[in-house]
Scaffold this active site. Structure first.
Site, PDB file in Angstrom:
ATOM      1  N   HIS A  80      40.971  44.233  -9.409  1.00  0.00           N
ATOM      2  CA  HIS A  80      42.066  43.415  -9.942  1.00  0.00           C
ATOM      3  C   HIS A  80      41.562  42.376 -10.941  1.00  0.00           C
ATOM      4  O   HIS A  80      42.353  41.831 -11.706  1.00  0.00           O
ATOM      5  CB  HIS A  80      42.941  42.816  -8.830  1.00  0.00           C
ATOM      6  CG  HIS A  80      42.430  41.603  -8.115  1.00  0.00           C
ATOM      7  ND1 HIS A  80      41.774  41.665  -6.909  1.00  0.00           N
ATOM      8  CD2 HIS A  80      42.489  40.292  -8.427  1.00  0.00           C
ATOM      9  CE1 HIS A  80      41.473  40.436  -6.515  1.00  0.00           C
ATOM     10  NE2 HIS A  80      41.883  39.582  -7.419  1.00  0.00           N
ATOM     11  N   ASP A  99      38.676  47.502  -3.805  1.00  0.00           N
ATOM     12  CA  ASP A  99      38.966  46.598  -4.923  1.00  0.00           C
ATOM     13  C   ASP A  99      37.696  46.219  -5.704  1.00  0.00           C
ATOM     14  O   ASP A  99      37.234  45.085  -5.648  1.00  0.00           O
ATOM     15  CB  ASP A  99      39.666  45.350  -4.372  1.00  0.00           C
ATOM     16  CG  ASP A  99      40.393  44.559  -5.451  1.00  0.00           C
ATOM     17  OD1 ASP A  99      40.128  44.782  -6.641  1.00  0.00           O
ATOM     18  OD2 ASP A  99      41.232  43.715  -5.088  1.00  0.00           O
ATOM     19  N   SER A 113      37.732  35.774  -6.040  1.00  0.00           N
ATOM     20  CA  SER A 113      37.796  37.224  -6.151  1.00  0.00           C
ATOM     21  C   SER A 113      36.596  37.747  -6.925  1.00  0.00           C
ATOM     22  O   SER A 113      36.274  37.232  -7.990  1.00  0.00           O
ATOM     23  CB  SER A 113      39.074  37.646  -6.851  1.00  0.00           C
ATOM     24  OG  SER A 113      40.092  37.730  -5.916  1.00  0.00           O
TER      25      SER A 113
HETATM   26  N1  ARG Z   1      45.957  38.573  -3.228  1.00  0.00           N
HETATM   27  C1  ARG Z   1      44.758  38.804  -4.013  1.00  0.00           C
HETATM   28  C2  ARG Z   1      44.405  37.551  -4.784  1.00  0.00           C
HETATM   29  O1  ARG Z   1      45.045  36.731  -5.134  1.00  0.00           O
HETATM   30  C3  ARG Z   1      44.800  40.031  -4.840  1.00  0.00           C
HETATM   31  C4  ARG Z   1      45.797  40.032  -5.964  1.00  0.00           C
HETATM   32  C5  ARG Z   1      45.856  41.292  -6.781  1.00  0.00           C
HETATM   33  N2  ARG Z   1      46.460  42.393  -6.055  1.00  0.00           N
HETATM   34  C6  ARG Z   1      47.798  42.641  -5.986  1.00  0.00           C
HETATM   35  N3  ARG Z   1      48.192  43.604  -5.230  1.00  0.00           N
HETATM   36  N4  ARG Z   1      48.683  41.928  -6.647  1.00  0.00           N
HETATM   37  O2  ARG Z   1      44.876  36.905  -5.521  1.00  0.00           O
HETATM   38  N1  ASP Z   2      42.750  37.304  -4.468  1.00  0.00           N
HETATM   39  C1  ASP Z   2      42.267  35.975  -4.806  1.00  0.00           C
HETATM   40  C2  ASP Z   2      41.618  35.967  -6.195  1.00  0.00           C
HETATM   41  O1  ASP Z   2      42.046  36.675  -7.069  1.00  0.00           O
HETATM   42  C3  ASP Z   2      41.362  35.439  -3.749  1.00  0.00           C
HETATM   43  C4  ASP Z   2      42.091  34.602  -2.755  1.00  0.00           C
HETATM   44  O2  ASP Z   2      43.089  33.941  -3.099  1.00  0.00           O
HETATM   45  O3  ASP Z   2      41.642  34.567  -1.605  1.00  0.00           O
HETATM   46  O4  ASP Z   2      40.771  35.165  -6.509  1.00  0.00           O
END
Ligand code: ARG
Ligand code: ASP
Length: 655
Positions: A84, A222, A590
């Site tokens: 991502h 990921d 991330s």
């Molecule tokens: N929750 C994770 C992080 O903030 C991954 C975000 C990307 N993935 C998604 N399915 N939107 O930010």
């Molecule tokens: N998914 C998040 C990122 O993109 C990580 C988190 O918020 O734990 O940095």
């Protein structure tokens, strides 16, 4: 008296000490934590984590792009980060003929690696406490806040200019920590030729999609792979075919030994933003107003998008990235709101503030918490209007496109935007008092009589769209933003005292500065958790779980056929995929390397569990978990799916 004191002491002891595994520590000051880290299993020294004299782990970690982390895994500049985090670059290389998002991408030799204009990575050269220099010449009795800020800027600019004299891609920033009680200089070297080496298909790299996002059990592969290139002198250079792979001072060894419950782990990366020391009124506003209202507004927008995306494959592709970014925060806020309530964060903070105020009586901190409460009372209605603008009228694509004269019809589907217009304009109008709206809005509302009629006019007539867009944007930037900014500055000024006061009040506690995208170390251990009564989540997921979720009819769970075939061959049932640990992380972490007690790579951080997302405001060791990709799954996908295991030749493996 004695009894009260004893009670306060017990309560204090229960609330005060830093809870186990909480914290994002500055690498340069890690010697303050190294004893605790070693007691928990860490085998290396503070110098191994951060050193300016010798190669250390910090030299293997980069800020990837503008908001992710990456790590070096070979002496030829090979880098791992999340899928991502590489997503937009993978997307830019994709076309109907070569859909790398859908099918994945694997360079089979270095000449096939793809350049990514605009993508940079930053290595930290050094960080340094410069508080004394930044505040040099400050005379508290003679200077007001404005003069203080001007002085800080002047001193900081000089520090930064001196730090980057050498050129060669050096960048510097001076960051305020603890609300301006301390200042640190950060000097980076930025490389700007970064090429795409590999990415799994989205059905692996984004497996589970929005359904599994922020959730455990998780089975997302990921990751994506890049390579940093440099000039012949190993220094940063613009993209050039003649550039050579960057030779890092340090790269990570990869452990194939895996992890199990209780193992020590640490995360080395760039957390973006936390607010761990804020006043109960700030938390109450987030929990009772901000989160619920923003969630409701986004539920509406997501519903509109989904309805149309479900009806058309073309629309699904057009809106998949927009949908993901709207859904990401939407889901996080839900977990955060629940977590804040469940942990009774507001009453716990109120109690803390009461004890703080008693202690502060007669000191220079007297009245600080009351002042914050008053300032929040003044700010919150305005701030609510600010957030409403940003979540409603400023999200209408038509009004943004007409403003910038950019009509990107490639990723635009008008029926979604029309319905969104009616819904968001109505929500804006109903939620806010008229004093927050531009006069133009009030006039036109009366003239059209209904949002439907207004919508028809705005979508038919560019001038009508432009007039509304200008009215809303101008009112936002002249009548809403300035007073919010001013109040926030006043609030931060009081926090400078409150922060220092908290540090004196709890002088036994080891405070860490809130995250600000600077390099940090978080440490903890591999651990499951209890999301709700009678349920225990194990900390390790396997390929078996992917096969259990596999469903060709559900987009988020439709795995590539090759994975089914590999699984059918047998022997991969227990292949580890993801794991949980107690490392305190946030957005920006991330792509961060997850390292074991020996400092070897065992995983790549990519998310947190839903029940623990309030960790940006308060960390609960029982329930806050970071989610990492097990590096062995990455190796499995490279080999079995990508057939790119020639890359293993440049990696160093240990057990
Ligand atoms: N929750 C994770 C992080 O903030 C991954 C975000 C990307 N993935 C998604 N399915 N939107 O930010
Ligand atoms: N998914 C998040 C990122 O993109 C990580 C988190 O918020 O734990 O940095």
């Amino acid at each position: 008296m004695k009894k009260i004191f004893l009670f306060a002491a017990i309560l204090g002891a229960a609330l005060q000490p830093l809870k186990a595994d909480e914290g994002m520590w500055l690498p340069a000051l890690i010697s303050q934590r190294i004893g605790d880290m070693q007691a928990k299993g860490f085998q290396l020294t503070a110098e191994d984590i951060y050193s300016v004299n010798q190669a250390s782990l910090k030299d293997a970690v980069v800020l990837f792009g503008s908001g992710c982390t990456g790590e070096l895994v070979s002496d030829a500049g090979l880098l791992f980060t999340n899928h991502h985090c590489g997503y937009s670059f993978i997307q830019r290389h994709s076309s109907v003929e070569h859909d790398y998002l859908k099918d994945g991408f694997w360079a089979m030799n270095r000449s096939q690696e793809l350049p990514n204009p605009g993508l940079t990575v930053r290595f930290l050269e050094r960080m340094e406490d410069v508080t004394a220099t930044v505040l040099k010449g400050y005379k508290p009795a003679k200077m007001d806040e404005e003069q203080r800020q001007a002085l800080i800027k002047k001193n900081s600019d000089k520090l930064k200019a001196d730090a980057v004299k050498e050129g060669n891609g050096l960048k510097a920033s001076v960051e305020a920590l603890y609300y301006g009680n301390q200042y640190f200089l950060f000097v980076f070297r930025e490389y700007r030729d970064v090429r795409l080496v590999g990415a799994p298909p989205s059905s692996i790299g984004k497996f589970g999609g929005e359904t599994d996002n922020w959730m455990w059990p998780r089975h997302t592969g990921d990751f994506s792979i890049f390579r940093i290139y440099a000039g012949q002198d190993n220094m940063p250079a613009d993209y050039n075919e003649a550039n050579v792979p960057y030779r890092p001072k340090k790269s990570l060894k990869i452990s194939r030994a895996g992890v199990k419950e209780g193992d020590f782990t640490f995360v080395y990366g760039c957390p973006g933003s936390t607010q761990e020391y804020i006043h109960s009124e700030a938390v109450r506003y987030i929990q009772d107003v901000s989160d619920p209202e923003k969630i409701a507004l986004r539920t509406t927008r997501l519903g509109l998008m989904k309805k149309h995306m479900d009806q058309s494959q073309a629309v699904r592709i057009q809106y998949s990235s927009k949908f993901a970014s709207v859904a990401n925060a939407w889901k996080k806020w839900q977990g955060e709101e629940k977590g804040l309530r469940k942990n009774k964060v507001v009453p716990v903070k109120q109690d803390y503030e009461k004890r703080f105020a008693e202690w502060a009586a007669g000191t220079r901190y007297e009245g600080v918490t009351d002042r914050l409460a008053q300032l929040y009372a003044a700010r919150n209605p305005l701030y609510r209007a600010y957030e409403y603008y940003r979540e409603t009228v400023l999200t209408i694509e038509r009004l943004q496109m007409v403003r910038s004269n950019r009509f990107n019809t490639k990723d635009y589907y008008r029926p979604i935007d029309e319905e969104s217009f009616v819904a968001m304009m109505t929500a804006f109008d109903q939620a806010l008092e008229d004093i927050y709206k531009p006069p133009y809005f009030l006039d036109k509302r009366a003239q059209y009589g209904s949002m439907e009629a207004w919508k028809d006019a705005v979508f038919a007539d560019d001038n009508e769209a432009k007039a509304l867009s200008d009215a809303l944007n101008n009112h936002f930037s002249t009548a809403i933003v300035p007073p919010v900014t001013e109040l926030n500055q006043s609030i931060n000024l009081v926090y400078r005292d409150y922060m220092q006061g908290q540090m004196e009040f709890e002088n036994e506690r080891n405070f860490y500065p809130d995250a600000n995208l600077t390099l940090r170390v978080a440490y903890g251990k591999v651990a499951g958790y209890r999301p709700v009564d009678a349920v225990w989540y194990n900390p390790v997921s396997t390929l078996r779980g992917i096969i259990e979720k596999d469903n060709p009819d559900i987009f988020d769970y439709n795995i590539p056929q090759v994975l089914r075939d590999i699984y059918a061959r047998g022997g991969f049932e227990d292949q580890p995929v993801c794991f949980l640990a107690t490392n305190h992380t946030t957005g920006g972490n991330s792509g961060s390397p997850v390292l074991n007690a020996d400092g070897n790579l065992v995983g790549i951080n990519f998310d947190r569990v839903w029940e623990g997302t309030m960790s940006d405001l308060v960390y609960d060791p029982e329930i806050c978990r970071n989610i990492s990709l097990d590096v062995r799954y990455l190796l499995f996908v490279i080999k079995e799916v990508g057939h790119a295991d020639y890359l293993f030749d440049e990696m160093v493996f240990v057990d």
